[in-house]
Write a protein that holds these residues in place. Sequence first.
Motif, mmCIF file in Angstrom:
data_model
loop_
_atom_site.group_PDB
_atom_site.id
_atom_site.type_symbol
_atom_site.label_atom_id
_atom_site.label_comp_id
_atom_site.label_asym_id
_atom_site.label_seq_id
_atom_site.Cartn_x
_atom_site.Cartn_y
_atom_site.Cartn_z
ATOM 1 N N PHE A 126 44.587 45.065 35.749
ATOM 2 C CA PHE A 126 43.720 43.960 35.349
ATOM 3 C C PHE A 126 43.712 42.865 36.417
ATOM 4 O O PHE A 126 42.659 42.281 36.716
ATOM 5 C CB PHE A 126 44.197 43.380 34.018
ATOM 6 C CG PHE A 126 43.310 42.300 33.470
ATOM 7 C CD1 PHE A 126 42.036 42.589 33.021
ATOM 8 C CD2 PHE A 126 43.756 40.981 33.432
ATOM 9 C CE1 PHE A 126 41.208 41.589 32.526
ATOM 10 C CE2 PHE A 126 42.939 39.978 32.946
ATOM 11 C CZ PHE A 126 41.661 40.275 32.487
ATOM 12 N N THR A 127 44.868 42.602 37.001
ATOM 13 C CA THR A 127 44.947 41.617 38.077
ATOM 14 C C THR A 127 44.099 42.052 39.265
ATOM 15 O O THR A 127 43.390 41.241 39.875
ATOM 16 C CB THR A 127 46.412 41.428 38.530
ATOM 17 O OG1 THR A 127 47.209 41.035 37.413
ATOM 18 C CG2 THR A 127 46.508 40.359 39.616
ATOM 19 N N SER A 128 44.154 43.342 39.586
ATOM 20 C CA SER A 128 43.356 43.885 40.693
ATOM 21 C C SER A 128 41.864 43.743 40.413
ATOM 22 O O SER A 128 41.073 43.433 41.316
ATOM 23 C CB SER A 128 43.710 45.354 40.938
ATOM 24 O OG SER A 128 45.078 45.497 41.280
ATOM 25 N N LEU A 129 41.479 43.958 39.156
ATOM 26 C CA LEU A 129 40.069 43.815 38.785
ATOM 27 C C LEU A 129 39.612 42.370 38.940
ATOM 28 O O LEU A 129 38.489 42.111 39.392
ATOM 29 C CB LEU A 129 39.847 44.281 37.353
ATOM 30 C CG LEU A 129 39.970 45.784 37.088
ATOM 31 C CD1 LEU A 129 39.691 46.083 35.619
ATOM 32 C CD2 LEU A 129 39.006 46.570 37.960
ATOM 33 N N LEU A 130 40.455 41.421 38.577
ATOM 34 C CA LEU A 130 40.104 40.011 38.726
ATOM 35 C C LEU A 130 39.933 39.645 40.195
ATOM 36 O O LEU A 130 39.012 38.908 40.566
ATOM 37 C CB LEU A 130 41.183 39.128 38.083
ATOM 38 C CG LEU A 130 41.268 39.163 36.558
ATOM 39 C CD1 LEU A 130 42.397 38.255 36.075
ATOM 40 C CD2 LEU A 130 39.947 38.740 35.922
ATOM 41 N N LEU A 133 36.695 41.131 41.378
ATOM 42 C CA LEU A 133 35.564 40.343 40.885
ATOM 43 C C LEU A 133 35.394 39.069 41.710
ATOM 44 O O LEU A 133 34.264 38.681 42.052
ATOM 45 C CB LEU A 133 35.779 39.988 39.412
ATOM 46 C CG LEU A 133 34.693 39.124 38.760
ATOM 47 C CD1 LEU A 133 33.343 39.843 38.806
ATOM 48 C CD2 LEU A 133 35.074 38.789 37.318
ATOM 49 N N ALA A 134 36.522 38.427 42.040
ATOM 50 C CA ALA A 134 36.465 37.217 42.858
ATOM 51 C C ALA A 134 35.866 37.519 44.236
ATOM 52 O O ALA A 134 35.031 36.752 44.748
ATOM 53 C CB ALA A 134 37.858 36.616 42.998
#
Length: 205
Positions: A126-130, A133-134
């Motif tokens: 989930f951190t990687s996805l954020l 996205l950034a």
Amino acid sequence: MDKLYSVLIGYVFGNFLFAYVISYIKTGKSPKTFGSGNPGTANVGAELGKIYGILVLVFDLLKTGLAVYLAWRLFPALRVDRLAIIYAGLGVTLGHNFPIWLKFQGGKGVAVAVAVVLLYDPLIGFTSLLIALAVLLWSQYLALGGIMILLADTLFGLFAYPTQAWVIMLVMTVIMAIRFRSDLVAIKNKTQKKVDLLKRFKKAQ
């Protein structure tokens, strides 16, 4: 052999490119014939409408999850370090990107990557996805966002994952970069089309 079987199971599921199914149902045409030509969520969504892009995304996530589930159930020994997830995920990536029935010319595997990183380690995933996205919102390049999903996960995994899992995640990152190579060249030459997601979101409201 369990590892090989897990990869093979994943490869079979990966060969089901739902962008083709949905595109043929909607238009009677291959997704290779419109837009960017990529049989994936972004192209189908941009050319046929958001609902169809979402359907492609959902089915690609489901096929990855099903392949992982089967490997997990069939090969208990690979539950150690959650290796069943990573080997089946590698297989789905290979099948999706290099399907045998399309002469190894498939999609780019962004949705598959999302499923794999979230299934293997939800927090890091989930951190990687954020982060991805950034990067996407900042650069407005879909290719950079797609690659960053796996690249960020691999960098975090260097400190958190068992060696086998980290190596496979690195391999998947390289595969993603190879599939996006033409986009990366276009970005370097400043000829790649940008996508302003915030602007699109405001229009959709």
